[in-house]
Motif scaffolding. Structure first.
Motif, short mmCIF file in Angstrom:
data_model
loop_
_atom_site.label_atom_id
_atom_site.label_comp_id
_atom_site.label_asym_id
_atom_site.label_seq_id
_atom_site.Cartn_x
_atom_site.Cartn_y
_atom_site.Cartn_z
N TRP A 46 0.84 -1.19 0.00
CA TRP A 46 0.00 0.00 0.00
C TRP A 46 0.87 1.24 0.00
N ARG A 47 0.60 2.15 -0.92
CA ARG A 47 1.30 3.43 -0.96
C ARG A 47 0.57 4.38 -0.01
N ILE A 48 1.35 5.10 0.80
CA ILE A 48 0.78 5.97 1.81
C ILE A 48 0.59 7.37 1.25
N ASP A 49 -0.59 7.94 1.47
CA ASP A 49 -0.90 9.28 1.03
C ASP A 49 0.08 10.28 1.63
N LYS A 50 0.46 11.29 0.86
CA LYS A 50 1.44 12.28 1.32
C LYS A 50 1.04 12.93 2.65
N GLU A 51 -0.25 13.15 2.83
CA GLU A 51 -0.73 13.80 4.05
C GLU A 51 -0.55 12.93 5.29
N ASP A 52 -0.36 11.63 5.12
CA ASP A 52 -0.23 10.71 6.25
C ASP A 52 1.20 10.23 6.49
N ARG A 53 2.14 10.66 5.67
CA ARG A 53 3.52 10.16 5.80
C ARG A 53 4.15 10.46 7.15
N ASP A 54 3.84 11.62 7.72
CA ASP A 54 4.42 11.97 9.02
C ASP A 54 4.05 10.97 10.11
N LYS A 55 2.90 10.35 9.98
CA LYS A 55 2.46 9.38 10.99
C LYS A 55 3.32 8.12 10.99
N LEU A 56 3.93 7.79 9.84
CA LEU A 56 4.70 6.56 9.72
C LEU A 56 6.19 6.78 9.51
#
Length: 116
Positions: A61-71
């Protein structure tokens, strides 16, 4: 050297256009649905094309740019997250199919476990 610059740009143009078409072809194939996924957080690509992904046993799964900080700080760790999954059939600029890419957005981290 200055005379070769336009030629170099001209030769690179098809490559750049192929990359843009690859990223922009097609719309969402599915309406996003909420799923829970488990896998290892990894960084793929290089330079401006880097993406954060979660690699599970049978899917990535590719992570949305807006959620990258969470991971971002959880790279190389196993995680369980919940989020909206969508998919898109991808093709190269010449029409050759690449396959289905899966995307996660609006994620919530449920559990993390360090690499052993």
């Amino acid at each position: 050297m200055g005379r070769n610059r336009p030629r170099t740009l001209f030769l690179m143009l098809p490559l750049m256009l192929s990359a843009v078409m690859l990223m922009g072809l097609g719309g969402q194939d599915e309406i996003p649905n909420t799923v829970r996924v488990t896998g290892r957080v990894r960084l793929i690509g290089s330079g401006p094309g880097m993406e954060l992904v979660i690699t599970g046993t049978d899917r990535e799964w590719r992570i949305d740019k807006e959620d990258r900080d969470k991971l971002w700080d959880l790279q190389q760790q196993n995680v369980t997250v919940e989020g909206q999954e969508s998919s898109q059939e991808m093709t190269f600029a010449n029409g050759t199919p690449i396959g289905t890419w899966y995307f996660l957005r609006k994620i919530k981290v449920i559990e993390t476990s360090e690499k052993k």
